[in-house]
Design an enzyme around this catalytic site. Structure first.
Site, mmCIF file in Angstrom:
data_model
loop_
_atom_site.group_PDB
_atom_site.id
_atom_site.type_symbol
_atom_site.label_atom_id
_atom_site.label_comp_id
_atom_site.label_asym_id
_atom_site.label_seq_id
_atom_site.Cartn_x
_atom_site.Cartn_y
_atom_site.Cartn_z
ATOM 1 N N HIS A 178 16.080 23.862 -13.669
ATOM 2 C CA HIS A 178 16.376 22.533 -14.216
ATOM 3 C C HIS A 178 16.337 21.511 -13.086
ATOM 4 O O HIS A 178 17.008 21.676 -12.059
ATOM 5 C CB HIS A 178 17.739 22.531 -14.898
ATOM 6 N N GLU A 197 19.349 19.921 -10.980
ATOM 7 C CA GLU A 197 20.332 20.813 -10.358
ATOM 8 C C GLU A 197 19.951 21.045 -8.899
ATOM 9 O O GLU A 197 19.418 22.082 -8.499
ATOM 10 C CB GLU A 197 20.429 22.110 -11.173
ATOM 11 N N HIS A 215 21.817 27.772 -10.828
ATOM 12 C CA HIS A 215 21.929 26.599 -11.707
ATOM 13 C C HIS A 215 23.162 25.799 -11.302
ATOM 14 O O HIS A 215 23.901 26.165 -10.400
ATOM 15 C CB HIS A 215 22.053 27.039 -13.167
ATOM 16 N N GLU A 229 26.225 29.587 -11.650
ATOM 17 C CA GLU A 229 26.434 28.159 -11.904
ATOM 18 C C GLU A 229 27.229 27.599 -10.731
ATOM 19 O O GLU A 229 28.411 27.896 -10.561
ATOM 20 C CB GLU A 229 27.187 27.953 -13.227
#
Length: 824
Positions: free
Chosen positions: A156, A159, A285, A361
């Site tokens: 993404h 990010e 991410h 994450e």
């Protein structure tokens, strides 16, 4: 000029995207997360501790949420001010742009050409390279004996931190190669592929426009004002399974594309993963400080390797404090067509093996969400370094991350001498996680009115059930329980409770798995929630020395969507550690004859220990031991190498006893009799004897001629005599490789081998994967016993790293091996 370019680019951005805000939806019922998933909104993070779900919302999205009575707050309300702030940052500041990332990889390859390979694995829609850096001791060669690891960043575009961590891992491995022994070993024994920036076009677009909250997808044009496919919904495993985990709407930020691998970026990962047999993969991410593992597509089932994922994840987050989990455990929302599920779940002719895959994450909302301060780049990378190094280290055998299953113990007390306990158990290891050795332990339940119970108790609804009754809390104050829970996170809670024996109020105990936070008003203090399967310690210090009842209780929400379940068992072997002692630290067989040292009530058990030092206890066997009145020995073993035989046993207490080994040849048509019949036949001859006065291990060697033999061991002291046996052994003049001494060793060890006849022999030291490290000897040697030393160096004279190696003797078509352990 840059300001003008920026403003022109901004005019091309759809107004609804620029006006979008990052909001946090607060949990108001057990169904909040599920309801949000069903609305087709852009969910970007979930905090399983607070229950907050973060999403990118337009004004229309926020109106829909208000109409459905959701409670939310805007995290970044002033997007114009944020745009002005970002406009002043040249490029992306200290964050790597796409061109800077490519330049960094080229620089690393130029600096370390022999241990890197820079490869373009694909091109983006707009023709930008997608570079991958391979790191290995011989990067130009694909060695099938070395485990492959894949680390990917920036699915993404916005990010940014997800680019920095993979780059940091690459720099660390390369700069420490040849300096740090453990890092050198990782590079020597692994093939590490790093793809730090997958979404090249989206990342460049983010750089040029400085969008906030940011651009997510790639840059596929789908219409006049419609752009982008979510690369992390474009993988083939269960692609488009439902419209909750991904979207068929091109306007959605989780649009999955027209078909699986429709995008060149995700397809580049497909082609790479089908070419390389990745054992483990990590995708980075932002944001949430989570370590996620499959499945992502369902919260109703787990993978066949769930226990392995849990064990790996627990070890990976040990230094970072990140929270491990998956959709099943309530750690994250549902996704499908994602990298993690594809790498593990997809099986086809080109990709035959499963890849243990994880999604990290990075950072928290408090640290800046998608845009952490530049000051956090280095601390974040260093915090996650141990996670990456651990993953690379275990990639060759990920299943070894789990402790061995508990041995299944059978223990029987001798009918004539009740001090003797015959123990046998199963070797529960497997090819992926073999058991290295066993330990025999004893527990003295001093002060316990009766043996504590270790049986399981189960709850499937709100209520309370006893785990143990009339238990004296150890002076250390800890109680250890084996727990399995299935509870709706933040809404269903379980409690471990204690009360003084038979009366008084129940008191909840805090422990390793309890929490005090109460975001939904459901936690009564020291609550346990969510999915759990582990052994946990609880603090009962206020009851130390007292007799108590122990119970577990569930308080489930009446509207919980989860079928609640709780299983609990008092782990007696861990609770009573202050009276637990290891009797025999290293047993290599699955039987043991124990002789108790003192009278009383005792529990005995077996611990399985694997090569990683992970341990699992068997259930306990309880025995009452009367006063000691006769001499006894334990752990009798027969060892035969060539013509040399040896009886080994342990003496538990000081005594003056004579031990003798008697033997007779066994005819091919003959068989051994019972011990009394054998001794009564008077056909044996004495081959060895020794007198023992002190406790400890006894070894009595003797020589036997080739053939089959019956052995008897006779022991005699002032109280009489006893016989043990018979054992049948077969002796042959043969070639073999003996144990190394010392082992473990530092700096050198001696290897002994015997040759049945004069022969050409090769003696090598090889890695655990079979790669030759050192040729110690090659040539013809006469029959007999020989010895060769290894000084811990390889064929080039360089000292090798600490770790496990294998000595390998080859004579003709036969091979013998012995494991070696070098400790620097």
């Amino acid at each position: 000029m840059r300001t003008l370019s920026f403003l022109l680019m901004l005019l091309l951005v759809p107004c609804e995207l620029v006006a979008n805000s990052l909001i946090a939806v607060h949990p108001t019922s057990p169904w909040t997360l599920r309801e949000l998933e069903g609305l087709g909104l852009e969910l970007v993070s979930h905090d399983p501790q607070s229950g907050l779900t973060y999403l990118i919302a337009s004004r229309d999205d926020m109106r829909r949420l208000r109409e459905r009575s959701f409670t939310f707050s805007t995290v970044e309300p002033d997007w114009k001010a944020r745009l002005r702030e970002l406009q002043e940052i040249p490029g992306l500041g200290l964050y790597h742009t796409w061109s800077e990332t490519v330049a960094e990889l080229e620089s690393l390859h130029a600096t370390f050409p022999s241990i890197t390979r820079l490869e373009v694995i694909g091109q983006s829609l707009e023709g930008r390279d997608i570079p991958a850096l391979k790191i290995s001791d011989d990067a130009s060669f694909d060695d099938p004996a070395e485990a492959d690891v894949l680390i990917v960043g920036n699915h993404h575009a916005r990010e940014l931190m997800s680019v920095e961590v993979p780059l940091h891992v690459a720099r660390h491995l390369l700069e420490q190669y040849g300096r740090a022994p453990r890092t050198t070993q990782l590079v020597d024994e692994r093939e590490i592929w790093i793809v730090p920036l997958l979404n090249a076009d989206g990342h460049v677009y983010q750089e040029e426009t400085q969008l906030q909250p940011g651009w997510r997808k790639n840059r596929r044009r789908l219409g006049d004002d419609v752009m982008g496919v979510d690369l992390n919904r474009n993988y083939s495993y269960l692609w488009g399974f439902d419209d909750t985990g991904s979207s068929p709407d091109p306007l959605s930020q989780t649009y999955r594309g027209s078909h699986a691998f429709s995008e060149p970026e995700s397809d580049a990962i497909r082609r790479l993963s089908e070419r390389q047999e990745f054992k483990l993969a990590i995708s980075y991410h932002s944001f949430g400080q989570l370590l996620l593992y499959p499945w992502g597509w369902t919260r109703n089932m787990v993978t066949p390797d769930h226990s392995v994922f849990v064990a790996l994840a627990d070890s990976m987050v040990r230094d970072s404090g990140y929270r491990p989990g998956n959709a099943y455990s309530g750690a994250i929302y549902i996704t499908n067509g994602a990298f993690g599920d594809y790498m593990y779940g997809e099986r086809n002719d080109a990709k035959e093996t499963r890849t243990f895959s994880f999604t990290v994450e990075l950072n928290s909302m408090a640290q800046g969400g998608f845009w952490p301060s530049e000051d956090l780049i280095r601390p974040t990378c260093e915090l996650l370094l141990s996670l990456n190094l651990y993953a690379i280290r275990v990639a060759d055998n990920v299943r070894a991350a789990t402790p061995p299953p508990p041995p299944l113990l059978t223990a029987v007390q001798d009918g004539e001498d009740p001090r003797i306990i015959y123990m046998s158990w199963s070797d529960t290891g497997d090819e992926h996680n073999p058991i290295d050795h066993f330990e025999i332990f004893e527990i003295d339940p001093i002060g316990q009115p009766s043996p504590p119970k270790g049986t399981s108790t189960t709850l499937h609804a709100s209520g309370r059930t006893l785990v143990a009754s009339d238990l004296r809390v150890p002076s250390g104050g800890d109680l250890v329980l084996d727990l399995e829970t299935r509870l709706e996170p933040l809404w269903d809670y379980a409690y471990v409770e204690v009360r003084r024996l038979g009366s008084g109020a129940w008191v909840s105990l805090s422990g390793e798995v309890t929490r005090e936070a109460n975001p939904t008003g459901r936690n009564q203090g020291a609550g346990i929630t969510g999915w759990l399967a582990r052994t946990a310690r609880f603090d009962a210090a206020r009851f130390a020395g007292e007799r108590v009842d122990v119970a577990v209780r569930i308080d489930a929400h009446p509207d919980s969507p989860t079928d609640v379940a709780l299983r609990a068992r008092l782990d007696v072997a861990q609770t009573l550690t202050e009276t637990r002692r290891v009797l025999v630290p290293d047993v290599r067989d699955t039987t043991y004859t124990l002789v108790a040292e003192r009278p009383g009530l005792f529990a005995y058990g077996v611990t399985a220990v694997d090569a990683e030092g992970q341990r699992s206890d068997s259930d306990l066997a309880w025995f009452y031991i009367p006063e000691v009145v006769a001499v006894g020995i334990s752990d009798i073993r027969v060892h035969v190498e060539g013509r040399r035989a040896e009886l080994r046993w342990r003496v538990a207490s000081s005594s003056d006893a004579l031990f003798e080994v008697w033997t007779r040849a066994l005819d091919v048509r003959d068989s051994a009799l019972g011990v009394a019949e054998e001794w009564g036949s008077r056909r044996h001859r004495l081959v060895a004897s020794t007198r023992v006065t002190m406790p400890g291990e006894v070894r009595l060697p003797f020589q036997l001629e080739p053939g089959r033999h019956v052995l008897l061991l006779r022991g005699a002291d002032r109280d009489g005599e006893r016989l043990w046996g018979p054992w049948v052994v077969e002796v042959s003049a043969r070639t073999f490789l003996d144990v190394a001494t010392p082992n473990p060793f530092n700096p050198s060890t001696r290897l002994h081998f015997e040759l049945e006849h004069s022969a050409y022999a090769e003696l090598d030291v090889v890695s655990v994967r079979g790669r030759r490290v050192r040729r110690l000897w090659s040539g013809t040697r006469p029959a007999g016993r020989h010895a060769v030393d290894w000084d811990g160096r390889d064929d080039t004279g360089r000292g090798v790293a600490s770790g496990h190696y294998v000595a390998r003797l080859r004579v003709g078509s036969q091979t013998w091996t012995r494991r070696l352990l070098l400790l620097r």
